[in-house]
Design a protein around this motif. Structure first.
Motif, PDB file in Angstrom:
ATOM      1  N   GLU A  33     -43.271  -9.239   7.053  1.00 15.57           N
ATOM      2  CA  GLU A  33     -43.793 -10.566   7.378  1.00 15.57           C
ATOM      3  C   GLU A  33     -43.868 -10.752   8.881  1.00 15.57           C
ATOM      4  O   GLU A  33     -43.093 -10.162   9.633  1.00 15.57           O
ATOM      5  CB  GLU A  33     -42.865 -11.640   6.784  1.00 15.57           C
ATOM      6  CG  GLU A  33     -42.974 -11.746   5.275  1.00 15.57           C
ATOM      7  CD  GLU A  33     -41.914 -12.677   4.688  1.00 15.57           C
ATOM      8  OE1 GLU A  33     -41.068 -13.188   5.467  1.00 15.57           O
ATOM      9  OE2 GLU A  33     -41.948 -12.887   3.466  1.00 15.57           O
ATOM     10  N   CYS A  34     -44.793 -11.592   9.290  1.00 18.68           N
ATOM     11  CA  CYS A  34     -44.921 -11.914  10.713  1.00 18.68           C
ATOM     12  C   CYS A  34     -43.654 -12.643  11.177  1.00 18.68           C
ATOM     13  O   CYS A  34     -43.240 -13.621  10.565  1.00 18.68           O
ATOM     14  CB  CYS A  34     -46.139 -12.802  10.944  1.00 18.68           C
ATOM     15  SG  CYS A  34     -46.206 -13.454  12.629  1.00 18.68           S
ATOM     16  N   PRO A  35     -43.026 -12.156  12.250  1.00 24.20           N
ATOM     17  CA  PRO A  35     -41.795 -12.808  12.721  1.00 24.20           C
ATOM     18  C   PRO A  35     -42.050 -14.225  13.240  1.00 24.20           C
ATOM     19  O   PRO A  35     -41.122 -15.004  13.374  1.00 24.20           O
ATOM     20  CB  PRO A  35     -41.312 -11.881  13.843  1.00 24.20           C
ATOM     21  CG  PRO A  35     -42.508 -11.095  14.250  1.00 24.20           C
ATOM     22  CD  PRO A  35     -43.403 -10.989  13.043  1.00 24.20           C
ATOM     23  N   GLN A  36     -43.337 -14.569  13.516  1.00 24.28           N
ATOM     24  CA  GLN A  36     -43.623 -15.904  14.052  1.00 24.28           C
ATOM     25  C   GLN A  36     -44.003 -16.926  12.965  1.00 24.28           C
ATOM     26  O   GLN A  36     -43.474 -18.021  12.935  1.00 24.28           O
ATOM     27  CB  GLN A  36     -44.730 -15.826  15.107  1.00 24.28           C
ATOM     28  CG  GLN A  36     -44.143 -15.467  16.479  1.00 24.28           C
ATOM     29  CD  GLN A  36     -45.207 -15.359  17.550  1.00 24.28           C
ATOM     30  OE1 GLN A  36     -46.258 -15.970  17.467  1.00 24.28           O
ATOM     31  NE2 GLN A  36     -44.905 -14.565  18.576  1.00 24.28           N
ATOM     32  N   CYS A  37     -44.947 -16.499  12.064  1.00 26.12           N
ATOM     33  CA  CYS A  37     -45.403 -17.486  11.093  1.00 26.12           C
ATOM     34  C   CYS A  37     -45.000 -17.150   9.652  1.00 26.12           C
ATOM     35  O   CYS A  37     -45.192 -17.939   8.738  1.00 26.12           O
ATOM     36  CB  CYS A  37     -46.923 -17.677  11.177  1.00 26.12           C
ATOM     37  SG  CYS A  37     -47.846 -16.247  10.619  1.00 26.12           S
ATOM     38  N   GLY A  38     -44.460 -15.954   9.429  1.00 23.79           N
ATOM     39  CA  GLY A  38     -43.966 -15.609   8.101  1.00 23.79           C
ATOM     40  C   GLY A  38     -45.027 -15.089   7.142  1.00 23.79           C
ATOM     41  O   GLY A  38     -44.736 -14.732   6.007  1.00 23.79           O
ATOM     42  N   ARG A  66     -50.793  -5.944  11.626  1.00 21.51           N
ATOM     43  CA  ARG A  66     -50.955  -7.116  12.502  1.00 21.51           C
ATOM     44  C   ARG A  66     -50.869  -8.402  11.667  1.00 21.51           C
ATOM     45  O   ARG A  66     -50.953  -8.342  10.421  1.00 21.51           O
ATOM     46  CB  ARG A  66     -52.272  -7.057  13.255  1.00 21.51           C
ATOM     47  CG  ARG A  66     -53.470  -7.129  12.347  1.00 21.51           C
ATOM     48  CD  ARG A  66     -54.780  -7.075  13.112  1.00 21.51           C
ATOM     49  NE  ARG A  66     -55.887  -6.943  12.178  1.00 21.51           N
ATOM     50  CZ  ARG A  66     -56.440  -7.966  11.510  1.00 21.51           C
ATOM     51  NH1 ARG A  66     -55.982  -9.199  11.680  1.00 21.51           N
ATOM     52  NH2 ARG A  66     -57.426  -7.759  10.663  1.00 21.51           N
ATOM     53  N   CYS A  67     -50.734  -9.513  12.361  1.00 24.83           N
ATOM     54  CA  CYS A  67     -50.659 -10.788  11.649  1.00 24.83           C
ATOM     55  C   CYS A  67     -52.072 -11.299  11.371  1.00 24.83           C
ATOM     56  O   CYS A  67     -52.878 -11.387  12.298  1.00 24.83           O
ATOM     57  CB  CYS A  67     -49.893 -11.809  12.500  1.00 24.83           C
ATOM     58  SG  CYS A  67     -49.936 -13.465  11.789  1.00 24.83           S
ATOM     59  N   PRO A  68     -52.393 -11.618  10.078  1.00 29.23           N
ATOM     60  CA  PRO A  68     -53.747 -12.093   9.769  1.00 29.23           C
ATOM     61  C   PRO A  68     -54.045 -13.455  10.386  1.00 29.23           C
ATOM     62  O   PRO A  68     -55.206 -13.837  10.526  1.00 29.23           O
ATOM     63  CB  PRO A  68     -53.763 -12.151   8.233  1.00 29.23           C
ATOM     64  CG  PRO A  68     -52.331 -12.250   7.833  1.00 29.23           C
ATOM     65  CD  PRO A  68     -51.526 -11.575   8.896  1.00 29.23           C
ATOM     66  N   GLN A  69     -52.973 -14.214  10.768  1.00 26.61           N
ATOM     67  CA  GLN A  69     -53.191 -15.530  11.383  1.00 26.61           C
ATOM     68  C   GLN A  69     -53.454 -15.418  12.883  1.00 26.61           C
ATOM     69  O   GLN A  69     -53.624 -16.428  13.566  1.00 26.61           O
ATOM     70  CB  GLN A  69     -51.948 -16.421  11.174  1.00 26.61           C
ATOM     71  CG  GLN A  69     -51.509 -16.576   9.743  1.00 26.61           C
ATOM     72  CD  GLN A  69     -52.507 -17.381   8.911  1.00 26.61           C
ATOM     73  OE1 GLN A  69     -53.237 -18.218   9.431  1.00 26.61           O
ATOM     74  NE2 GLN A  69     -52.553 -17.108   7.607  1.00 26.61           N
ATOM     75  N   GLY A  70     -53.371 -14.182  13.397  1.00 28.96           N
ATOM     76  CA  GLY A  70     -53.669 -13.988  14.818  1.00 28.96           C
ATOM     77  C   GLY A  70     -52.519 -14.292  15.763  1.00 28.96           C
ATOM     78  O   GLY A  70     -52.738 -14.549  16.938  1.00 28.96           O
ATOM     79  N   CYS A  71     -51.266 -14.311  15.238  1.00 27.92           N
ATOM     80  CA  CYS A  71     -50.117 -14.500  16.151  1.00 27.92           C
ATOM     81  C   CYS A  71     -50.079 -13.345  17.150  1.00 27.92           C
ATOM     82  O   CYS A  71     -50.413 -12.215  16.812  1.00 27.92           O
ATOM     83  CB  CYS A  71     -48.807 -14.527  15.375  1.00 27.92           C
ATOM     84  SG  CYS A  71     -48.656 -15.942  14.301  1.00 27.92           S
ATOM     85  N   SER A  72     -49.652 -13.662  18.408  1.00 26.77           N
ATOM     86  CA  SER A  72     -49.654 -12.594  19.420  1.00 26.77           C
ATOM     87  C   SER A  72     -48.354 -11.787  19.345  1.00 26.77           C
ATOM     88  O   SER A  72     -47.497 -11.870  20.209  1.00 26.77           O
ATOM     89  CB  SER A  72     -49.844 -13.200  20.810  1.00 26.77           C
ATOM     90  OG  SER A  72     -48.823 -14.142  21.036  1.00 26.77           O
TER      91      SER A  72
END
Ligand code: ZN
Length: 425
Positions: A33-38, A66-72
């Motif tokens: 999971e993305c560490p920023q948005c989950g 990569r994060c599909p939401q575009g988190c950097s």
């Protein structure tokens, strides 16, 4: 044929490693999971990666997420993480380790040539120099940290030791060695500045009977301490290592040193309560010769005979007779002032060390009478690597390489290359 086969072997090894990496890259992995948005990360596909290793350049492809939401969060590469490979790393750890091990013994340019011969890999002297700076700096910081902890009364763990070794006398000695430095940072210009490096050695004394039937001694478990600085900088480092080497539990602790330069102050500070102290015999005898030549000025034959007599007395348990004779001569007060002054100095010196010159007793205990073993170990640490033709050091360059060399002789080199949390598989 052997060399050709060796090359082939390296090539096959490289292929094997690449194959294994490829297999691992394709193996199904746990969703992340993305560490920023989950949000669950999505794959960008297999992207290429390469690393220069002891086997040569290894290339492989591994999955990047990569994060599909575009988190950097950049790209996430689970395989790199599992392998312990950093994102900008170009060289593998064991290659750096081999290069640093070579640089411990030979100049950087020679290390390059040897590394090429061993591994076929070409790196620049600047690269090896850089690794030595990085790892050596870490080694130095680790040690500084331990010294700091000791100052806060956190004593270090003693090094594990078998019972036979622990029963042997612990020998401690210190000396100074001069090293050439550059006068200015980053410039080869100007006159060489010589600075003293303080070196101490701790070792277990192993006595054994040689094949010739002669009783011989050898130093085991040598541990060196060294610092570019004064006695006060050496002092806590020496005590730190002494604690590690079991100074508290050792049955016999022996301090051995020649006369000079404040090293006896270290003895007074740390070891006076428990240790046997020996003033280097040759150094003590040298002082008697000084007295002989001053008092019997011009009468060479006479001076030589007297020196031979008192030296023999000193060596064979009659140090009190030697002191008494010096005292009698002083009391007669028939010498010219200069000679009297010299004799007084020698007398005061030997009197101050009167419990460190019982050479007959030391010999009976099987202890060395000279600090030669100490001196040669100290010289080895510095002389062999830092005083080559034309060599001059910067303070940092010297310190970092020194700490690598110390780690090597003290059997702590490999530990410097272990990651803090070891993901190595
Ligand atoms: Zn995200």
């Amino acid at each position: 044929m052997i060399l050709a086969a060796w090359q082939l072997g390296r090539m096959i090894a490289r292929l094997v490693v690449q194959e294994v990496l490829c297999e691992r890259a394709h193996a199904p992995s746990d969703p992340q999971e993305c560490p920023q948005c989950g949000t669950p990360l999505v794959s960008k596909g297999l992207l290429p990666r390469q690393l220069t290793t002891l086997l040569g350049v290894i290339r492989w492809k591994r999955r990047a997420l990569r994060c599909p939401q575009g988190c950097s969060i950049g790209q996430v590469t689970p395989l790199d993480k599992a392998l312990g490979v950093e994102s900008h790393q170009e060289t593998s750890v064991e290659l750096k380790q081999m290069a640093c091990a070579l640089a411990v013994f030979v100049p950087f340019e020679t290390a390059v040539v040897l590394l090429k011969r061993i591994s076929g890999v070409c790196v620049s002297p600047v690269a090896i120099w850089g690794w030595v700076q990085t790892i050596g700096k870490q080694a130095m910081e680790r040690l500084d940290n331990e010294v700091k902890k000791l100052a806060e009364s956190q004593t270090p763990e003693p090094e594990p030791m078998d019972a036979a070794t622990a029963a042997k006398p612990l020998l401690v000695g210190a000396d100074g060695v001069m090293v050439p430095f550059r006068p200015e940072k980053g410039s080869p210009k100007g006159r060489t500045i010589w600075r003293e490096v303080k070196v101490a050695i701790l070792a277990r004394l192993n006595r054994y009977t040689a094949r010739s039937g002669e009783e011989t001694a050898r130093l085991e478990r040598r541990r060196l301490v060294a610092v570019l600085g004064d006695i006060d900088t050496l002092s806590p480092r020496l005590w730190l290592e002494a604690l590690r080497q079991g100074v508290v539990t050792a049955s016999i602790v022996v301090w051995i040193s020649d006369g000079g330069r404040g090293f006896w102050r270290l003895f007074g500070e740390w070891f006076a309560g428990s240790a046997i102290a020996i003033l280097d015999f040759y150094h003590a005898a040298q002082n008697l010769w000084k007295a002989a030549s001053a008092c019997l000025d011009g009468r060479t034959r006479c001076a030589r005979d007297w020196f031979a007599k008192v030296r023999h007395q000193l060596r064979h348990g009659k140090e009190n007779a030697v002191l008494a004779e010096l005292k009698t001569t002083l009391d007669l007060n028939t010498l010219p002032p200069a000679a009297h002054h010299t004799l007084q100095k020698v007398y005061d010196y030997l009197l101050k060390h009167s419990s460190h010159i019982n050479y007959e007793k030391f010999k009976e205990l099987g202890l060395p009478l000279g600090s030669g073993m100490v001196e040669s170990a100290c010289k080895w640490l510095i002389q062999q690597r830092f005083k080559g033709v034309g060599m001059r050091w910067s303070e940092d360059g010297f310190n970092y390489l020194l700490h690598l060399r110390l780690a090597w002789v003290n059997d702590r080199f490999d530990a410097l290359f272990l990651p803090e949390t070891s993901p190595n598989v």
